[in-house]
Design a protein around this motif. Structure first.
Motif, PDB file in Angstrom:
ATOM      1  N   ALA A  44       0.834  -1.205   0.000  1.00 66.33           N
ATOM      2  CA  ALA A  44       0.000   0.000   0.000  1.00 66.33           C
ATOM      3  C   ALA A  44       0.868   1.255   0.000  1.00 66.33           C
ATOM      4  O   ALA A  44       0.581   2.221  -0.720  1.00 66.33           O
ATOM      5  CB  ALA A  44      -0.932  -0.008   1.213  1.00 66.33           C
ATOM      6  N   LEU A  45       1.936   1.253   0.779  1.00 69.18           N
ATOM      7  CA  LEU A  45       2.832   2.405   0.829  1.00 69.18           C
ATOM      8  C   LEU A  45       3.525   2.622  -0.515  1.00 69.18           C
ATOM      9  O   LEU A  45       3.654   3.758  -0.980  1.00 69.18           O
ATOM     10  CB  LEU A  45       3.866   2.214   1.937  1.00 69.18           C
ATOM     11  CG  LEU A  45       4.849   3.356   2.166  1.00 69.18           C
ATOM     12  CD1 LEU A  45       4.123   4.656   2.473  1.00 69.18           C
ATOM     13  CD2 LEU A  45       5.799   3.005   3.295  1.00 69.18           C
ATOM     14  N   ILE A  46       3.938   1.546  -1.155  1.00 64.05           N
ATOM     15  CA  ILE A  46       4.559   1.657  -2.481  1.00 64.05           C
ATOM     16  C   ILE A  46       3.570   2.273  -3.470  1.00 64.05           C
ATOM     17  O   ILE A  46       3.930   3.156  -4.263  1.00 64.05           O
ATOM     18  CB  ILE A  46       5.046   0.272  -2.966  1.00 64.05           C
ATOM     19  CG1 ILE A  46       6.265  -0.157  -2.156  1.00 64.05           C
ATOM     20  CG2 ILE A  46       5.359   0.279  -4.465  1.00 64.05           C
ATOM     21  CD1 ILE A  46       6.656  -1.613  -2.346  1.00 64.05           C
ATOM     22  N   ASN A  47       2.331   1.830  -3.417  1.00 64.30           N
ATOM     23  CA  ASN A  47       1.318   2.378  -4.331  1.00 64.30           C
ATOM     24  C   ASN A  47       1.059   3.856  -4.071  1.00 64.30           C
ATOM     25  O   ASN A  47       0.889   4.640  -5.004  1.00 64.30           O
ATOM     26  CB  ASN A  47       0.027   1.566  -4.239  1.00 64.30           C
ATOM     27  CG  ASN A  47       0.175   0.203  -4.865  1.00 64.30           C
ATOM     28  OD1 ASN A  47       0.977   0.012  -5.779  1.00 64.30           O
ATOM     29  ND2 ASN A  47      -0.573  -0.764  -4.370  1.00 64.30           N
ATOM     30  N   ILE A  48       1.054   4.258  -2.808  1.00 68.87           N
ATOM     31  CA  ILE A  48       0.885   5.680  -2.477  1.00 68.87           C
ATOM     32  C   ILE A  48       2.059   6.491  -3.033  1.00 68.87           C
ATOM     33  O   ILE A  48       1.873   7.557  -3.621  1.00 68.87           O
ATOM     34  CB  ILE A  48       0.746   5.877  -0.950  1.00 68.87           C
ATOM     35  CG1 ILE A  48      -0.598   5.324  -0.474  1.00 68.87           C
ATOM     36  CG2 ILE A  48       0.896   7.347  -0.563  1.00 68.87           C
ATOM     37  CD1 ILE A  48      -0.734   5.224   1.034  1.00 68.87           C
ATOM     38  N   CYS A  49       3.267   5.973  -2.855  1.00 64.82           N
ATOM     39  CA  CYS A  49       4.452   6.670  -3.376  1.00 64.82           C
ATOM     40  C   CYS A  49       4.389   6.792  -4.892  1.00 64.82           C
ATOM     41  O   CYS A  49       4.740   7.842  -5.456  1.00 64.82           O
ATOM     42  CB  CYS A  49       5.729   5.930  -2.964  1.00 64.82           C
ATOM     43  SG  CYS A  49       6.077   6.051  -1.197  1.00 64.82           S
ATOM     44  N   LYS A  50       3.944   5.750  -5.575  1.00 61.47           N
ATOM     45  CA  LYS A  50       3.808   5.806  -7.036  1.00 61.47           C
ATOM     46  C   LYS A  50       2.808   6.887  -7.440  1.00 61.47           C
ATOM     47  O   LYS A  50       3.047   7.627  -8.394  1.00 61.47           O
ATOM     48  CB  LYS A  50       3.348   4.446  -7.581  1.00 61.47           C
ATOM     49  CG  LYS A  50       4.418   3.401  -7.601  1.00 61.47           C
ATOM     50  CD  LYS A  50       3.848   2.083  -8.146  1.00 61.47           C
ATOM     51  CE  LYS A  50       4.868   0.991  -8.184  1.00 61.47           C
ATOM     52  NZ  LYS A  50       4.292  -0.285  -8.671  1.00 61.47           N
TER      53      LYS A  50
END
Length: 62
Positions: A44-50
Motif C-alpha cells: 500500500a505504501l509503495i502504491n501511495i508513493c507511485k
C-alpha cells in the motif's frame, strides 16, 4: 508410543512441555499473520508513493 509417566514430576514436566509447544504454535501463527499485514502495508505504501510521484512533473518539463 511411550507409556504414561508414573512419577508426578514427569507428568508435570509433560504438561509444561505441551503447554510450551502450544504457546509456540500460537506465537508462530501470530507472527505469520503480522508478516502478512506488514507485506500488505508495504505494498500500500509503495502504491501511495507511485501515485505521489506521478503528480511531480519530470525535471525540465515544469
Amino acid at each position: 508410543m511411550r507409556s504414561p509417566p508414573e512419577e508426578p514430576a514427569e507428568a508435570a514436566q509433560a504438561e509444561v512441555t505441551t503447554a510450551q509447544a502450544e504457546a509456540a504454535a500460537k506465537q508462530r501463527t501470530a507472527l505469520h499473520a503480522n508478516a502478512i499485514a506488514v507485506e500488505r502495508d508495504a505494498i500500500a505504501l509503495i502504491n501511495i508513493c507511485k501515485q505521489l510521484w506521478s503528480l511531480v512533473p519530470p525535471i525540465g518539463r515544469q
